[in-house]
Write a protein that holds these residues in place. Structure first.
Motif, PDB file in Angstrom:
ATOM      1  N   LEU A 337       5.209  -0.413   6.041  1.00  0.00           N
ATOM      2  CA  LEU A 337       5.229  -1.865   5.905  1.00  0.00           C
ATOM      3  C   LEU A 337       6.538  -2.315   5.274  1.00  0.00           C
ATOM      4  CD1 LEU A 337       1.637  -2.219   4.400  1.00  0.00           C
ATOM      5  CD2 LEU A 337       2.302  -2.393   6.797  1.00  0.00           C
ATOM      6  N   PRO A 338       7.292  -3.173   5.960  1.00  0.00           N
ATOM      7  CA  PRO A 338       8.507  -3.724   5.339  1.00  0.00           C
ATOM      8  C   PRO A 338       8.127  -4.739   4.266  1.00  0.00           C
ATOM      9  CG  PRO A 338       8.149  -4.696   7.511  1.00  0.00           C
ATOM     10  CD  PRO A 338       7.101  -3.646   7.345  1.00  0.00           C
ATOM     11  N   LEU A 339       8.753  -4.631   3.124  1.00  0.00           N
ATOM     12  CA  LEU A 339       8.546  -5.559   2.026  1.00  0.00           C
ATOM     13  C   LEU A 339       9.826  -6.351   1.795  1.00  0.00           C
ATOM     14  CD1 LEU A 339       6.648  -3.171  -0.428  1.00  0.00           C
ATOM     15  CD2 LEU A 339       5.668  -4.717   1.289  1.00  0.00           C
ATOM     16  N   SER A 340       9.833  -7.146   0.773  1.00  0.00           N
ATOM     17  CA  SER A 340      11.005  -7.974   0.488  1.00  0.00           C
ATOM     18  C   SER A 340      12.160  -7.137  -0.049  1.00  0.00           C
ATOM     19  CB  SER A 340      10.633  -9.052  -0.536  1.00  0.00           C
ATOM     20  OG  SER A 340      10.253  -8.444  -1.770  1.00  0.00           O
ATOM     21  N   SER A 341      13.353  -7.675   0.094  1.00  0.00           N
ATOM     22  CA  SER A 341      14.577  -7.082  -0.465  1.00  0.00           C
ATOM     23  C   SER A 341      14.806  -5.659   0.027  1.00  0.00           C
ATOM     24  CB  SER A 341      14.531  -7.108  -2.003  1.00  0.00           C
ATOM     25  OG  SER A 341      14.346  -8.433  -2.466  1.00  0.00           O
ATOM     26  N   GLY A 342      14.415  -5.370   1.254  1.00  0.00           N
ATOM     27  CA  GLY A 342      14.674  -4.064   1.845  1.00  0.00           C
ATOM     28  C   GLY A 342      13.707  -2.983   1.430  1.00  0.00           C
ATOM     29  N   ARG A 343      12.766  -3.293   0.526  1.00  0.00           N
ATOM     30  CA  ARG A 343      11.822  -2.275   0.087  1.00  0.00           C
ATOM     31  C   ARG A 343      10.831  -1.963   1.213  1.00  0.00           C
ATOM     32  NH1 ARG A 343       8.547  -3.843  -4.116  1.00  0.00           N
ATOM     33  NH2 ARG A 343       8.504  -5.868  -3.069  1.00  0.00           N
ATOM     34  N   ALA A 368      -6.429  -5.030   5.090  1.00  0.00           N
ATOM     35  CA  ALA A 368      -6.374  -5.438   3.683  1.00  0.00           C
ATOM     36  C   ALA A 368      -5.084  -4.970   3.028  1.00  0.00           C
ATOM     37  CB  ALA A 368      -7.578  -4.880   2.937  1.00  0.00           C
ATOM     38  N   VAL A 369      -4.658  -3.738   3.331  1.00  0.00           N
ATOM     39  CA  VAL A 369      -3.413  -3.232   2.753  1.00  0.00           C
ATOM     40  C   VAL A 369      -2.241  -4.100   3.193  1.00  0.00           C
ATOM     41  CG1 VAL A 369      -1.783  -1.313   2.796  1.00  0.00           C
ATOM     42  CG2 VAL A 369      -4.210  -0.865   2.473  1.00  0.00           C
ATOM     43  N   ARG A 370      -2.203  -4.456   4.467  1.00  0.00           N
ATOM     44  CA  ARG A 370      -1.112  -5.308   4.951  1.00  0.00           C
ATOM     45  C   ARG A 370      -1.114  -6.662   4.240  1.00  0.00           C
ATOM     46  NH1 ARG A 370       1.626  -5.046   9.845  1.00  0.00           N
ATOM     47  NH2 ARG A 370       1.850  -2.889  10.562  1.00  0.00           N
ATOM     48  N   THR A 371      -2.305  -7.217   4.047  1.00  0.00           N
ATOM     49  CA  THR A 371      -2.392  -8.518   3.370  1.00  0.00           C
ATOM     50  C   THR A 371      -1.951  -8.408   1.915  1.00  0.00           C
ATOM     51  OG1 THR A 371      -4.228  -9.163   4.814  1.00  0.00           O
ATOM     52  CG2 THR A 371      -3.955 -10.394   2.775  1.00  0.00           C
ATOM     53  N   LEU A 372      -2.440  -7.382   1.220  1.00  0.00           N
ATOM     54  CA  LEU A 372      -2.078  -7.211  -0.183  1.00  0.00           C
ATOM     55  C   LEU A 372      -0.598  -6.857  -0.333  1.00  0.00           C
ATOM     56  CD1 LEU A 372      -5.248  -5.240  -1.328  1.00  0.00           C
ATOM     57  CD2 LEU A 372      -4.693  -7.638  -1.823  1.00  0.00           C
ATOM     58  N   ALA A 373      -0.047  -6.101   0.636  1.00  0.00           N
ATOM     59  CA  ALA A 373       1.377  -5.776   0.569  1.00  0.00           C
ATOM     60  C   ALA A 373       2.222  -7.032   0.706  1.00  0.00           C
ATOM     61  CB  ALA A 373       1.734  -4.776   1.660  1.00  0.00           C
ATOM     62  N   ASP A 374       1.776  -7.972   1.541  1.00  0.00           N
ATOM     63  CA  ASP A 374       2.518  -9.233   1.673  1.00  0.00           C
ATOM     64  C   ASP A 374       2.535 -10.010   0.369  1.00  0.00           C
ATOM     65  OD1 ASP A 374       3.227  -8.826   4.281  1.00  0.00           O
ATOM     66  OD2 ASP A 374       1.550  -9.968   5.126  1.00  0.00           O
ATOM     67  N   LEU A 375       1.532  -9.760  -0.492  1.00  0.00           N
ATOM     68  CA  LEU A 375       1.504 -10.424  -1.794  1.00  0.00           C
ATOM     69  C   LEU A 375       2.403  -9.735  -2.805  1.00  0.00           C
ATOM     70  CD1 LEU A 375      -2.332 -11.162  -2.079  1.00  0.00           C
ATOM     71  CD2 LEU A 375      -0.501 -12.732  -1.376  1.00  0.00           C
ATOM     72  N   LEU A 377       2.148  -6.866  -4.270  1.00  0.00           N
ATOM     73  CA  LEU A 377       1.456  -6.238  -5.394  1.00  0.00           C
ATOM     74  C   LEU A 377       2.036  -4.857  -5.666  1.00  0.00           C
ATOM     75  CD1 LEU A 377      -2.290  -7.085  -4.686  1.00  0.00           C
ATOM     76  CD2 LEU A 377      -0.705  -8.271  -6.199  1.00  0.00           C
ATOM     77  N   ALA A 378       2.023  -4.471  -6.926  1.00  0.00           N
ATOM     78  CA  ALA A 378       2.429  -3.118  -7.302  1.00  0.00           C
ATOM     79  C   ALA A 378       1.403  -2.128  -6.774  1.00  0.00           C
ATOM     80  CB  ALA A 378       2.547  -3.006  -8.821  1.00  0.00           C
ATOM     81  N   PRO A 379       1.792  -0.863  -6.553  1.00  0.00           N
ATOM     82  CA  PRO A 379       0.855   0.113  -5.983  1.00  0.00           C
ATOM     83  C   PRO A 379      -0.455   0.230  -6.742  1.00  0.00           C
ATOM     84  CG  PRO A 379       3.073   0.994  -5.895  1.00  0.00           C
ATOM     85  CD  PRO A 379       3.159  -0.295  -6.664  1.00  0.00           C
ATOM     86  N   ASP A 380      -0.415   0.253  -8.078  1.00  0.00           N
ATOM     87  CA  ASP A 380      -1.658   0.400  -8.828  1.00  0.00           C
ATOM     88  C   ASP A 380      -2.544  -0.836  -8.686  1.00  0.00           C
ATOM     89  OD1 ASP A 380       0.355  -0.928 -10.185  1.00  0.00           O
ATOM     90  OD2 ASP A 380      -0.415  -0.407 -12.164  1.00  0.00           O
ATOM     91  N   ASP A 381      -1.943  -2.034  -8.696  1.00  0.00           N
ATOM     92  CA  ASP A 381      -2.733  -3.255  -8.526  1.00  0.00           C
ATOM     93  C   ASP A 381      -3.334  -3.326  -7.121  1.00  0.00           C
ATOM     94  OD1 ASP A 381      -2.182  -4.085 -11.100  1.00  0.00           O
ATOM     95  OD2 ASP A 381      -0.399  -5.219 -10.503  1.00  0.00           O
ATOM     96  N   LEU A 382      -2.587  -2.892  -6.141  1.00  0.00           N
ATOM     97  CA  LEU A 382      -3.094  -2.910  -4.769  1.00  0.00           C
ATOM     98  C   LEU A 382      -4.325  -2.012  -4.641  1.00  0.00           C
ATOM     99  CD1 LEU A 382      -1.174  -3.024  -1.486  1.00  0.00           C
ATOM    100  CD2 LEU A 382      -2.768  -1.147  -1.798  1.00  0.00           C
ATOM    101  N   ARG A 668       7.948 -12.245  -5.683  1.00  0.00           N
ATOM    102  CA  ARG A 668       7.219 -11.085  -6.188  1.00  0.00           C
ATOM    103  C   ARG A 668       7.369 -11.052  -7.698  1.00  0.00           C
ATOM    104  NH1 ARG A 668      11.982  -8.638  -4.276  1.00  0.00           N
ATOM    105  NH2 ARG A 668      13.004  -7.269  -5.813  1.00  0.00           N
ATOM    106  N   TYR A 669       6.443 -10.310  -8.316  1.00  0.00           N
ATOM    107  CA  TYR A 669       6.372 -10.356  -9.773  1.00  0.00           C
ATOM    108  C   TYR A 669       6.438  -8.955 -10.343  1.00  0.00           C
ATOM    109  CZ  TYR A 669       4.890 -15.047  -8.647  1.00  0.00           C
ATOM    110  OH  TYR A 669       4.858 -16.318  -8.145  1.00  0.00           O
ATOM    111  N   GLU A 670       7.139  -8.854 -11.433  1.00  0.00           N
ATOM    112  CA  GLU A 670       7.203  -7.627 -12.212  1.00  0.00           C
ATOM    113  C   GLU A 670       6.933  -7.976 -13.664  1.00  0.00           C
ATOM    114  OE1 GLU A 670      10.854  -5.622 -11.474  1.00  0.00           O
ATOM    115  OE2 GLU A 670      10.410  -5.252  -9.344  1.00  0.00           O
ATOM    116  N   ALA A 671       6.871  -6.975 -14.509  1.00  0.00           N
ATOM    117  CA  ALA A 671       6.518  -7.222 -15.908  1.00  0.00           C
ATOM    118  C   ALA A 671       7.525  -8.138 -16.596  1.00  0.00           C
ATOM    119  CB  ALA A 671       6.414  -5.900 -16.659  1.00  0.00           C
ATOM    120  N   ALA A 672       8.810  -8.049 -16.168  1.00  0.00           N
ATOM    121  CA  ALA A 672       9.851  -8.830 -16.840  1.00  0.00           C
ATOM    122  C   ALA A 672      10.012 -10.220 -16.266  1.00  0.00           C
ATOM    123  CB  ALA A 672      11.186  -8.091 -16.752  1.00  0.00           C
TER     124      ALA A 672
END
Length: 689
Positions: A337-343, A368-375, A377-382, A668-672
């Motif tokens: 699955l392609p994510l944002s910023s080349g990830r 569901a994985v595709r939908t959550l990946a579009d959000l 989410l970090a691997p553990d949250d997904l 997308r969101y990270e801890a910082a």
């Protein structure tokens, strides 16, 4: 009394204490006079002398002495060769001698022998039906039925050929041959490609619902002259054509043939008809099973990705191997699955069990994985969300899953697993090792939170993800299967690096035995070849697989420093102007002048929002790959929302402008804090790097 003895049909003798005959009625005289030494009379002869014409004479003497000693009657059956009849000699002790009754029992023996043969045939018939029933009970597919019939029916009848055809009602009642055994290849090719003639033995038995027995080639050709070529091509001399009737309707026909002329008797014909009923029921059940399996596999193929994307940060190849024919489809799946910023996200999973329910559950999880990946989410949250989803689907549903996110900007990969086997990392030197993860329990029974592992994946590495069906078989436990996978990887990479394998054939360079960048964003032939090598090594035959297996091999590739630019911006209104200046300069260096105006507007809006609604630090980053990525980050977790601005509103149109100028955008969101990003398509003439 003497008159009665004279007219007895059975022979009667009286023997004195010295075993000499002193009386013989006419019936006995006729038997013993011919058999004895003297032709005139048996009187005066020792009993066993008179009985020399009967077989088992020596045993007769012993039986006589036993009867005299015990005082109990005795008897013996003897055969008289002169007439071929069997006689029963009943020995009854009397005072000072013995009486002997001689009865012709030939007819009784014939009847007994026939009864014995009848019982034997019944036992054989029952045994054959039992053996075929047992074999057919384990036949799941149509080919299993064909094999069971060939093994259990042909040898007992001395038959050498078998064909089984099924009716295709959707094609004007045409018959399709589903199995042909014991025929030349030329004949097999003929019956599999040519339709069964409308006038033929098969058509006749289907129409009549009754068997047809053809004893000779001449009879076959006389009945069906247009089939002479097919008859000669078969090499057979006699045939039994049987209708296959299930639930009161014909579903096909079975032909049993013989290499020599053979006329089946009534018992054999009756038995074949009984067996044809068993074959029909098994065939109907197998057709339903095959249809269900085909539907499930078609569903599964539709749910799995048809092609994996070739992305700037990663290329991949995959294989899905269904289990053996006798097993329903499973719930193994994979995705890139392609994510944002080349990830890029890599996911592989396995719904436990087999069948349509598991295949459908696999499709729901993949969606569901595709939908959550579009959000984003970090691997553990997904995995937490997936665990809740599987738990809600039912108590008996479980699934394993491995989710990884690779970031090509720093070549780090983040992993999280739920009950899934650990992936393999092949480093640039060609050394393979399993990545140590905290797998937790399978989805549906896992206990969040899930642990994550971060690993630096340098260029030239490979990631190998798989389901347990690749490693585990009926005779191979998981630990041994993982060892075999690592050994197969080592051997395959050594072969590639030697110049004699895929690298030599495709011209793709390698580094320390590991395939390197194949020079484009299309399919990677070396990864495809590596998938084939691994599956051939671990599952050389489809029958070896006791479970479905999925394999995903990926080659991550980090962005070059020259394709990335980042800056820290001040937290004041002047930041937008500084950002525009930085953009103009960087895009000029990349020869992307056509994108300057649009990118300036995008960056100006994103930086202004970060200054106004966020908090520091504020950073700007540009990434050049197959698209231009513009990314603005700040320390706030406030979510940007697009709203419809009224005509009198002075603001509120910034994100609408960003949407209009971008190919796609998101956050997308990270801890910082958060990252707001946009992607713009590069001009056709632009080439990254």
């Amino acid at each position: 009394m003497d008159t009665a003895l004279q007219h007895m049909a059975d022979g009667f003798l009286l023997v004195d204490g010295d075993w000499r005959i002193f009386y013989a009625n006419p019936a006995a005289e006729r038997l013993f006079r011919t058999a004895g030494r003297r032709a005139d009379t048996a009187v005066g002869l020792l009993l066993w002398e008179a009985a020399e014409g009967f077989r088992r004479n020596g045993e007769l003497e012993q039986r006589c002495r036993d009867a005299a000693e015990s005082g109990e009657p005795n008897g013996i059956d003897v055969r008289r060769p002169s007439d071929g009849h069997w006689y029963h000699l009943r020995l009854v002790p009397v005072p000072d001698g013995m009486s002997v009754y001689v009865s012709d029992i030939d007819e009784a023996r014939i009847q007994e022998a026939e009864a014995t043969r009848t019982r034997h045939r019944a036992v054989q018939r029952g045994e054959r039906i039992k053996n075929l029933t047992v074999a057919l009970s384990g036949a799941l597919t149509v080919q299993d039925v064909v094999a069971a019939v060939a093994r259990r029916v042909l040898p007992p009848f001395g038959a050498s050929g078998l064909t089984i055809g099924v009716l295709e009602e959707s094609r004007a009642n045409r018959v399709r041959i589903v199995g042909a055994i014991g025929y030349p290849d030329s004949f097999t090719a003929m019956v599999e490609t040519e339709p069964v003639p409308a006038v033929s033995p098969v058509a006749d038995v289907l129409q009549a619902g009754a068997p047809l027995f053809v004893d000779t080639v001449e009879e076959h050709i006389r009945r069906y002259p247009h089939m002479a070529q097919r008859v000669h091509a078969s090499g057979k001399k006699s045939w039994a054509f049987l209708p296959l009737i299930a639930s009161g309707r014909p579903i096909g026909a079975c032909s049993i043939s013989f290499s020599e002329h053979r006329r089946l008797d009534d018992a054999e014909r009756t038995l074949l008809m009984a067996l044809s009923g068993l074959i029909a029921q098994a065939l109907e059940r197998a057709r339903l099973h095959d249809a269900d399996r085909d539907r499930a596999r078609e569903l599964q193929r539709g749910l799995l990705p048809r092609d994996l994307p070739a992305l700037p940060g990663l290329t991949a190849a995959a294989r899905y191997l269904p289990a053996g024919e006798a097993t329903d489809v499973g719930g193994d799946w994979y995705d890139v699955l392609p994510l944002s910023s080349g990830r890029v996200a890599l996911v592989i999973g396995d719904v436990m069990g087999h069948g349509l329910t598991e295949a459908a559950t696999m499709g729901r999880l993949r969606t569901a994985v595709r939908t959550l990946a579009d959000l984003e989410l970090a691997p553990d949250d997904l995995l937490v969300h997936l665990n809740d989803l599987v738990a809600d689907l039912g108590e008996d549903l479980y699934a394993t899953c491995l989710y990884a996110v690779y970031d090509p900007t720093d070549a780090w990969c983040t992993f999280a697993a739920a009950g899934h086997p650990p992936p393999v990392l092949v480093d640039p030197s060609g050394s393979a090792r399993f990545i140590d993860l905290e797998p937790n329990s399978p989805l549906g029974v896992a206990d969040p939170p899930f642990e994550t592992s971060r690993l630096h994946v340098p260029d030239g590495s490979l990631l190998v993800l798989y389901t347990d069906g690749l490693a585990v078989t009926a005779t191979r436990p998981m630990g041994r299967g993982m060892d075999m996978l690592k050994a197969a990887l080592d051997k395959a990479l050594e072969h590639v690096g030697s110049g004699a394998g895929p690298a030599a054939e495709t011209g793709v360079p390698t580094e320390h035995g590991v395939p390197t960048d194949h020079g484009g964003l299309g399919p990677d032939p070396l990864l495809d070849r590596l998938c084939d090598t691994l599956t051939d090594a671990l599952l050389p035959s489809p029958s070896d697989a006791t479970d479905d297996a999925a394999l995903l091999v990926a080659r991550p590739r980090s962005f070059r420093a020259s394709d990335m630019a980042s800056w820290t911006l001040p937290e004041d209104p002047l930041a937008a102007g500084k950002a525009r200046a930085l953009i103009r300069e960087q895009l000029a260096d990349w020869h992307l002048d056509d994108l300057v105006m649009a990118t300036e507007l995008i960056v100006s809006e994103l930086v202004t929002n970060a200054v106004r609604y966020g908090r520091g630090p504020i950073r700007l980053r540009l990434l050049r790959s197959d698209s231009l990525v513009c990314e603005v980050s700040d320390g706030s977790l406030t979510t940007p929302h697009v709203r419809r601005a009224a005509e009198t509103d002075e603001g509120g149109r910034g994100l609408q402008l960003v949407m209009a100028l971008s190919h796609r955008w998101g956050a997308r969101y990270e801890a910082a804090g958060k990252f707001v990003w946009t992607e713009q398509q590069l001009p056709a003439a632009a080439v990254a790097g």
